[in-house]
Design an enzyme around this catalytic site. Structure first.
Site, short mmCIF file in Angstrom:
data_model
loop_
_atom_site.label_atom_id
_atom_site.label_comp_id
_atom_site.label_asym_id
_atom_site.label_seq_id
_atom_site.Cartn_x
_atom_site.Cartn_y
_atom_site.Cartn_z
N ASN A 104 0.77 -1.27 0.01
CA ASN A 104 -0.18 0.09 -0.01
C ASN A 104 0.86 1.39 -0.10
O ASN A 104 0.34 2.29 -0.52
CB ASN A 104 -1.01 0.06 1.23
CG ASN A 104 -2.03 -0.98 1.03
OD1 ASN A 104 -2.28 -1.44 -0.05
ND2 ASN A 104 -2.67 -1.49 2.05
N GLN A 111 -0.23 9.57 -4.08
CA GLN A 111 -1.26 10.85 -3.88
C GLN A 111 -0.65 12.02 -3.00
O GLN A 111 -1.41 13.10 -3.01
CB GLN A 111 -2.39 9.72 -2.81
CG GLN A 111 -2.99 9.15 -3.84
CD GLN A 111 -3.82 8.04 -3.21
OE1 GLN A 111 -4.29 8.01 -2.41
NE2 GLN A 111 -4.68 7.07 -4.10
N ASP A 158 -10.28 3.10 16.80
CA ASP A 158 -9.92 2.48 18.23
C ASP A 158 -10.40 3.21 19.38
O ASP A 158 -11.03 2.61 20.56
CB ASP A 158 -8.41 2.60 18.38
CG ASP A 158 -7.85 1.89 16.95
OD1 ASP A 158 -7.89 0.88 16.63
OD2 ASP A 158 -7.30 2.81 16.11
N ARG A 161 -14.05 2.31 19.93
CA ARG A 161 -14.15 0.88 20.40
C ARG A 161 -13.84 0.73 21.92
O ARG A 161 -14.34 0.21 22.54
CB ARG A 161 -13.12 -0.04 19.89
CG ARG A 161 -13.34 -0.31 18.47
CD ARG A 161 -12.05 -1.06 17.63
NE ARG A 161 -12.79 -1.70 16.32
CZ ARG A 161 -11.95 -1.82 15.11
NH1 ARG A 161 -10.55 -1.53 15.41
NH2 ARG A 161 -12.45 -2.25 14.25
N HIS A 186 -2.12 2.61 14.84
CA HIS A 186 -3.44 1.79 14.88
C HIS A 186 -2.80 0.36 14.32
O HIS A 186 -2.91 -0.13 13.36
CB HIS A 186 -3.97 2.32 13.57
CG HIS A 186 -5.30 1.60 13.19
ND1 HIS A 186 -6.32 1.46 13.96
CD2 HIS A 186 -5.46 1.19 11.88
CE1 HIS A 186 -7.28 0.87 13.46
NE2 HIS A 186 -6.75 0.35 12.18
N1 LIG Z 1 -7.65 3.01 10.07
C1 LIG Z 1 -9.02 2.13 10.44
O1 LIG Z 1 -9.34 2.15 11.49
C2 LIG Z 1 -9.64 1.32 9.31
C3 LIG Z 1 -10.43 0.54 9.67
C4 LIG Z 1 -10.91 -0.31 8.69
C5 LIG Z 1 -10.27 -0.59 7.62
N2 LIG Z 1 -9.17 0.25 7.28
C6 LIG Z 1 -8.37 0.17 6.17
O2 LIG Z 1 -9.19 0.77 4.98
C7 LIG Z 1 -8.56 0.41 3.65
C8 LIG Z 1 -9.82 0.15 3.13
O3 LIG Z 1 -10.70 -0.58 3.42
P1 LIG Z 1 -11.91 -1.40 2.49
O4 LIG Z 1 -12.64 -2.53 3.47
O5 LIG Z 1 -12.76 -0.22 2.22
O6 LIG Z 1 -11.25 -2.06 1.28
P2 LIG Z 1 -11.74 -2.36 -0.25
O7 LIG Z 1 -10.82 -3.41 -0.59
O8 LIG Z 1 -12.98 -2.82 0.09
O9 LIG Z 1 -11.50 -1.17 -0.96
C9 LIG Z 1 -10.70 -0.44 -1.18
C10 LIG Z 1 -10.73 0.32 -2.49
O10 LIG Z 1 -9.54 0.94 -2.66
C11 LIG Z 1 -9.38 0.89 -4.20
N3 LIG Z 1 -7.95 1.29 -4.32
C12 LIG Z 1 -6.86 0.72 -4.62
N4 LIG Z 1 -5.53 1.49 -4.74
C13 LIG Z 1 -6.18 2.64 -5.04
C14 LIG Z 1 -5.57 3.74 -5.31
N5 LIG Z 1 -4.19 3.85 -5.87
N6 LIG Z 1 -6.26 4.98 -5.85
C15 LIG Z 1 -7.57 4.88 -5.48
N7 LIG Z 1 -8.30 3.37 -5.02
C16 LIG Z 1 -7.66 2.53 -4.88
C17 LIG Z 1 -9.56 -0.33 -4.53
O11 LIG Z 1 -9.91 -0.46 -6.06
C18 LIG Z 1 -10.81 -0.77 -3.78
O12 LIG Z 1 -12.01 -0.50 -4.27
C19 LIG Z 1 -8.07 -0.78 4.06
O13 LIG Z 1 -6.33 -0.63 3.81
C20 LIG Z 1 -8.18 -1.31 5.36
O14 LIG Z 1 -7.19 -2.31 6.02
C21 LIG Z 1 -8.61 1.01 8.09
O1 LIG Z 2 -8.09 -4.75 11.33
C1 LIG Z 2 -8.01 -4.26 10.25
O2 LIG Z 2 -7.10 -4.73 9.41
C2 LIG Z 2 -9.07 -3.18 9.74
C3 LIG Z 2 -9.01 -1.78 10.44
O3 LIG Z 2 -7.78 -1.44 10.77
C4 LIG Z 2 -9.66 -2.07 11.81
O4 LIG Z 2 -9.01 -1.71 12.82
O5 LIG Z 2 -10.85 -2.75 11.83
#
Ligand SMILES: NC(=O)c1ccc[n+]([C@@H]2O[C@H](COP(=O)([O-])OP(=O)(O)OC[C@H]3O[C@@H](n4cnc5c(N)ncnc54)[C@H](O)[C@@H]3O)[C@@H](O)[C@H]2O)c1
Ligand SMILES: O=C(O)C[C@H](O)C(=O)O
Length: 327
Positions: A104, A111, A158, A161, A186
């Protein structure tokens, strides 16, 4: 209130989180000011995104002033006031979030550069895509003209939660819980801190009065909640992540509640011994689009050890992305 639409970029807009996030942004979750959504996806996901836009149209949201979609970051980010960087691969069962660094990281280099070129002068950038802290560090490092304080990574999920677990333990409503703090990354090393939190104005650690629960149930439940959701749902948290992304953006733009604070991963100025320049979660208050780290909290040996361990992991992640040439 300005009637000029707030231009909000959302990346990964056709993904799971996007599907919850867009409808809340469009329906006024950030306030009554109209919003214009600028949605970035990779080319193969644009068709699915067109379907989501049809659904947004079909809601006839009064606060939605326009939607633009595309696969070119510089076009989509042009003039945006808020950028929510969600698009990134989620982890699967058995993975840690740090395992996503090389997959990633490169997304956030590109970006960061694009935001640096074309975002509005007042842009705020919130990173949800994992590993969120280090992705925010990568974006920040690639956007030298944007003040570093404009980047943050999401630890609000978090934080929420932790509030919910403490409310369940004490029987208090979530609205009675204040001054919750998530420190560090995180990740599973994060430190949800009950020594400064309060339940109806009373110190939370004292109100709970159960160090064993605090150490062996509360902290691991909060820190490993993401993995528990992946295990149960077969995919990572989405609606709760979208909700936390909204909470974080709303408080950043409009201010945290009087007498309370929130958790945000922001660039460290060395406060609480956290290495300067890392994006680490702190207790912060926010006002008018700015945040400031709550100062003067006493950190005992237990908390010190937990914070240091999470910060050490952030330093390792920074070394790894430096090695990969991403910053
Ligand atoms: N920080 C947090 O608390 C937290 C919580 C949940 C999920 N996440 C993270 O958020 C991210 C997204 O999760 P999701 O469930 O929506 O995943 P997902 O796979 O459903 O969606 C991700 C989307 O990103 C798109 N994508 C990939 N590369 C890209 C780029 N260069 N530019 C634009 N779009 C791009 C994909 O095509 C996809 O549609 C993951 O990395 C996940 O681990 C973080
Ligand atoms: O745990 C994960 O990988 C997704 C997200 O960061 C979460 O905390 O739910």
């Amino acid at each position: 209130m300005s009637s000029t639409p707030l231009k909000i970029a959302v990346t990964g807009a056709a993904g799971q989180i996007g599907y919850s996030l867009l409808f809340r942004l469009a329906s006024g979750a950030l306030g009554d000011r109209p919003v214009e959504l600028r949605l970035l996806e990779i080319t193969p996901a644009l068709k699915a995104l067109e379907g989501v836009v049809m659904e947004l149209d079909d809601c006839a949201f009064p606060t939605l002033a326009g939607v633009e979609i595309g696969d070119d970051a510089e076009t989509i980010f042009d003039g945006v006031n808020l950028a929510l960087l969600v698009g990134a691969k989620p982890r699967g069962p058995g993975m840690e979030r740090g395992d996503l660094l090389s997959a990633n990281g490169a997304i956030f280099t590109a970006q960061g550069k694009a935001l640096n070129k074309v975002a509005a002068d007042d842009v705020r950038i919130g990173v949800t895509g994992n590993p969120a802290n280090t992705n925010a560090l990568i974006a920040m490092s690639n956007a030298p003209d944007i003040p570093r304080e404009r980047f943050s990574a999401l630890t609000r999920l978090d934080h929420n939660r932790a509030i919910s677990q403490l409310a369940a333990k004490t029987g208090a409503p979530v609205t009675d819980i204040t001054k919750m703090t998530i420190w560090g990354n995180h990740s599973a090393t994060q430190y949800p801190d009950l020594f400064h939190a309060e339940v109806a104005g009373r110190n939370a650690a004292e109100a709970v009065g159960d160090q064993d629960w605090l150490e062996n149930t509360f902290i691991p439940t909060v820190a490993k909640r993401g993995a528990a959701i992946i295990e149960a749902r077969g995919s990572s948290s989405a609606a709760s992540a979208a909700s936390a992304t909204i909470d974080a953006a709303r408080d950043w733009l409009h201010g945290s509640a009087e007498g309370d604070w929130v958790s945000m991963a922001v660039v460290s100025d060395g406060s609480y011994g956290v290495q300067e320049g890392l994006i680490s979660s702190f207790p912060v208050t926010t006002s008018n689009g700015d945040w400031s780290i709550v100062q003067g909290l006493e950190i005992d040996d237990f908390s010190r050890g937990r914070i240091d361990a999470s910060v050490a992991e952030l330093a390792d992640e920074k070394a790894a992305v430096t090695e990969l040439g991403l910053i």
